[in-house]
Motif scaffolding. Sequence first.
Motif, mmCIF file in Angstrom:
data_model
loop_
_atom_site.group_PDB
_atom_site.id
_atom_site.type_symbol
_atom_site.label_atom_id
_atom_site.label_comp_id
_atom_site.label_asym_id
_atom_site.label_seq_id
_atom_site.Cartn_x
_atom_site.Cartn_y
_atom_site.Cartn_z
ATOM 1 N N VAL A 203 -35.195 11.896 -7.445
ATOM 2 C CA VAL A 203 -34.620 11.253 -6.265
ATOM 3 C C VAL A 203 -35.699 11.229 -5.187
ATOM 4 C CG1 VAL A 203 -32.768 11.298 -4.559
ATOM 5 C CG2 VAL A 203 -32.350 12.167 -6.877
ATOM 6 N N VAL A 204 -36.152 10.032 -4.796
ATOM 7 C CA VAL A 204 -37.182 9.906 -3.756
ATOM 8 C C VAL A 204 -36.616 9.094 -2.599
ATOM 9 C CG1 VAL A 204 -39.059 10.069 -5.433
ATOM 10 C CG2 VAL A 204 -38.184 7.822 -4.777
ATOM 11 N N LYS A 205 -37.119 9.406 -1.401
ATOM 12 C CA LYS A 205 -36.662 8.712 -0.207
ATOM 13 C C LYS A 205 -37.864 8.385 0.671
ATOM 14 C CE LYS A 205 -32.115 10.950 -0.032
ATOM 15 N NZ LYS A 205 -31.150 11.722 0.801
ATOM 16 N N SER A 206 -37.922 7.146 1.132
ATOM 17 C CA SER A 206 -38.948 6.733 2.079
ATOM 18 C C SER A 206 -38.251 6.349 3.374
ATOM 19 C CB SER A 206 -39.756 5.552 1.534
ATOM 20 O OG SER A 206 -38.906 4.485 1.170
ATOM 21 N N ALA A 207 -38.647 6.960 4.485
ATOM 22 C CA ALA A 207 -37.927 6.819 5.742
ATOM 23 C C ALA A 207 -38.538 5.762 6.639
ATOM 24 C CB ALA A 207 -37.892 8.157 6.469
ATOM 25 N N ASN A 208 -37.653 5.114 7.444
ATOM 26 C CA ASN A 208 -38.095 4.298 8.568
ATOM 27 C C ASN A 208 -37.275 4.725 9.786
ATOM 28 O OD1 ASN A 208 -35.565 2.867 8.415
ATOM 29 N ND2 ASN A 208 -36.442 1.632 6.759
ATOM 30 N N GLN A 209 -37.254 3.943 10.843
ATOM 31 C CA GLN A 209 -36.636 4.392 12.087
ATOM 32 C C GLN A 209 -35.125 4.526 11.993
ATOM 33 O OE1 GLN A 209 -37.965 1.731 15.151
ATOM 34 N NE2 GLN A 209 -39.942 2.772 15.404
ATOM 35 N N SER B 165 -33.147 4.036 8.898
ATOM 36 C CA SER B 165 -32.571 4.293 7.578
ATOM 37 C C SER B 165 -33.638 4.835 6.638
ATOM 38 C CB SER B 165 -31.961 3.014 7.001
ATOM 39 O OG SER B 165 -32.974 2.041 6.772
ATOM 40 N N LYS B 166 -33.202 5.104 5.404
ATOM 41 C CA LYS B 166 -34.121 5.531 4.356
ATOM 42 C C LYS B 166 -33.923 4.637 3.142
ATOM 43 C CE LYS B 166 -33.952 10.438 5.665
ATOM 44 N NZ LYS B 166 -33.597 11.799 5.204
ATOM 45 N N GLN B 167 -34.962 4.470 2.370
ATOM 46 C CA GLN B 167 -34.851 3.751 1.108
ATOM 47 C C GLN B 167 -34.725 4.773 -0.003
ATOM 48 O OE1 GLN B 167 -34.490 0.497 1.012
ATOM 49 N NE2 GLN B 167 -34.150 0.479 -1.219
ATOM 50 N N LEU B 168 -33.580 4.777 -0.662
ATOM 51 C CA LEU B 168 -33.281 5.741 -1.727
ATOM 52 C C LEU B 168 -33.611 5.134 -3.085
ATOM 53 C CD1 LEU B 168 -31.777 8.401 -2.750
ATOM 54 C CD2 LEU B 168 -29.739 6.951 -2.850
ATOM 55 N N LYS B 169 -34.331 5.894 -3.900
ATOM 56 C CA LYS B 169 -34.665 5.428 -5.248
ATOM 57 C C LYS B 169 -34.440 6.567 -6.234
ATOM 58 C CE LYS B 169 -38.398 3.204 -7.895
ATOM 59 N NZ LYS B 169 -39.814 2.740 -7.836
ATOM 60 N N LEU C 286 -30.793 3.795 -9.159
ATOM 61 C CA LEU C 286 -30.386 3.362 -7.824
ATOM 62 C C LEU C 286 -31.629 2.977 -7.031
ATOM 63 C CD1 LEU C 286 -27.678 5.866 -6.444
ATOM 64 C CD2 LEU C 286 -27.388 3.415 -6.784
ATOM 65 N N ASP C 287 -31.529 1.909 -6.288
ATOM 66 C CA ASP C 287 -32.596 1.516 -5.362
ATOM 67 C C ASP C 287 -31.894 0.821 -4.204
ATOM 68 O OD1 ASP C 287 -34.898 0.935 -4.069
ATOM 69 O OD2 ASP C 287 -35.799 -0.256 -5.671
ATOM 70 N N LYS C 288 -31.563 1.610 -3.179
ATOM 71 C CA LYS C 288 -30.732 1.088 -2.104
ATOM 72 C C LYS C 288 -31.101 1.736 -0.782
ATOM 73 C CE LYS C 288 -26.568 2.615 -1.613
ATOM 74 N NZ LYS C 288 -25.155 2.987 -1.766
ATOM 75 N N GLU C 289 -30.577 1.152 0.273
ATOM 76 C CA GLU C 289 -30.819 1.674 1.612
ATOM 77 C C GLU C 289 -29.797 2.764 1.927
ATOM 78 O OE1 GLU C 289 -32.177 -0.553 5.583
ATOM 79 O OE2 GLU C 289 -30.035 -0.810 5.179
ATOM 80 N N GLU C 290 -30.297 3.832 2.498
ATOM 81 C CA GLU C 290 -29.435 4.932 2.912
ATOM 82 C C GLU C 290 -29.456 5.002 4.431
ATOM 83 O OE1 GLU C 290 -29.129 9.196 1.053
ATOM 84 O OE2 GLU C 290 -30.575 9.310 2.699
ATOM 85 N N ILE D 110 -28.844 6.333 8.314
ATOM 86 C CA ILE D 110 -29.254 7.602 8.901
ATOM 87 C C ILE D 110 -28.118 8.618 8.927
ATOM 88 C CG2 ILE D 110 -28.668 7.021 11.305
ATOM 89 C CD1 ILE D 110 -31.390 8.337 12.062
ATOM 90 N N ASN D 111 -26.866 8.152 8.885
ATOM 91 C CA ASN D 111 -25.717 9.051 8.895
ATOM 92 C C ASN D 111 -25.166 9.307 7.486
ATOM 93 O OD1 ASN D 111 -24.727 6.473 8.502
ATOM 94 N ND2 ASN D 111 -22.845 6.819 9.659
ATOM 95 N N GLU D 112 -25.971 8.970 6.458
ATOM 96 C CA GLU D 112 -25.553 9.156 5.067
ATOM 97 C C GLU D 112 -26.511 10.088 4.339
ATOM 98 O OE1 GLU D 112 -23.436 4.867 4.020
ATOM 99 O OE2 GLU D 112 -25.514 5.217 3.443
ATOM 100 N N ASN D 113 -26.005 10.668 3.262
ATOM 101 C CA ASN D 113 -26.844 11.495 2.395
ATOM 102 C C ASN D 113 -26.309 11.412 0.972
ATOM 103 O OD1 ASN D 113 -28.741 13.304 1.424
ATOM 104 N ND2 ASN D 113 -27.543 15.108 2.002
ATOM 105 N N HIS D 114 -27.147 10.932 0.053
ATOM 106 C CA HIS D 114 -26.809 10.917 -1.371
ATOM 107 C C HIS D 114 -27.363 12.201 -1.996
ATOM 108 C CE1 HIS D 114 -26.659 6.683 -0.211
ATOM 109 N NE2 HIS D 114 -25.929 6.430 -1.284
#
Length: 520
Positions: free
Chosen positions: A183-189, A191-195, A213-217, A219-223
């Motif tokens: 599970v990797v996450k790349s952050a921006n201001q 949201s995060k991109q979840l892969k 999965l390859d979706k936007e997460e 800022i108020n979410e956590n997978h």
Amino acid sequence: MMKKIKPFVIPLLFFLVVFIALTFENLKTELKLPIEGWSRSLPLQTEKIGEVKPVFQEQNGMKRVYVPKENEVLSFHVTDQLEVKDKQTTPLSIPSPQDFWVQGDQYVFVRDQQLIHYDGKKEKVLDEDVRGMDSNPNNIIYFKEKEILSVDKSSWSVRSIKKVTEQIYSIVLNDTSDSFLSVVKSANQTSKQLKVTYHQTESQSVLREHIILDKEEQINENHFGFYFIENGNDLTVYYTLFSNSSGGKSYKIFQGTNQLNAGREWNFSIMTFIDNHGIKLENPKFIQYGIDNNGQAKVLFTTRALKSNDKEAVNVYEARADGVVWKTELRSTTNDQSLHPYWVGEDSVIWVNLVGYKEYTFSGASKNPEIIEKSLKITKVDLKEAVSATVLSLFQGLIFAMSSVYWIAPAVLFALVIYIVKIKLMEDEDKRILYTILALFLGVQFIFIQKFFNTHYYMFAPDFLAFTGSSFVIPVVLALLSGAAVWYGRKQDWSKLTAICYFAVLNTFFLSLVVGPYMF
């Protein structure tokens, strides 16, 4: 002396009768099985522990439990009879919550971003800058910020499996194979991109990968809480989505199944848990996934829901798929908070149970007939909970007593008007006036109280108070009892108006005790 207490004899006796009856009814609720064929919760013979996450292993047909404590690890076996055997302690400090690998007296765990191997005598640092790990009996993998590695148990050396460009959030190793999820996450201001990627080991250095999965997460979410089951080319993935919007927190479980190499997109659906009353259970936590003896998926989790008609608790539930929903059965009957449930064989479940401030112990339940019979014995805790529930319900009756102003007010207003207009009628205690006051009190009460005998009352009241015609019978019986109490307890120097006031107080008191606890 007897003359002084005479007005209070019948009210006190009535209070005792009601208190005993309600306590007995609450005791029956405490002794109720969670579902037919399963025992009530029983405490395991283990010491109290702190707020830690235990690790469970299958060993010699029994479940071995490892509990990290401040400066040691407590371990013991739990049989399918819920017996605790072979308690041991190891002088080792393992931070919790985390998964760690253990085999015999050897441990591998992460502490202060160091991967540490303990051989039963001393510790050895295997690697630095470690963010987390996962393991099964045959394999240990761990990750750094952008690299996944494994441990060779024969030489206690490490090797790199995979390097990535994004920050690794977690890895999940399969229970029986070397396959794993990253599970990797790349952050921006904002949201995060979840892969999420499924890695299938084909040799020592070659991996076959599939994007799950390859979706936007937001800022108020956590997978989190990813888990997967392999069945040939079929792969089933579960995960939990936590969201916090407008101050409301929610947990939802998603499930998706796909065939590897089929070229189809992954579709995930929310798992809907329905109990045996048809009520949807929300916010499942501490999820444990498994496969039963028939090869069907099953889920253990905890959530806050009604334990009985009038009591909520965080209890353990077991669910199996039934069409598009998951039919759920209650497994625990503890009164506080349950967490970290786990199966012991097919017919028993254990979990960690809150017993005090940051104090926990282990409890369990089973389908074994002997354990069911043992669980039905009355304990001090059962009596304490029954008495506590009775006291609480009687305090709820005070709300009903405050509502009595609705039927007391018309009688009082009538008496005031007569007192102002024709005071002599009041001073002479004219029977017509007194009977009218009494009729207004009982009549308005009888009409108004019918609204209180609603669905809520019939749902929560015991059977001996919830019968056809109870909204008519109970007020009449209590009015007659109040009259008998006035006849017995009235003092010779009381006026008739005083007797009516005494009747109104007693009648309200009796109603508050009998039906008040179930009206709201």
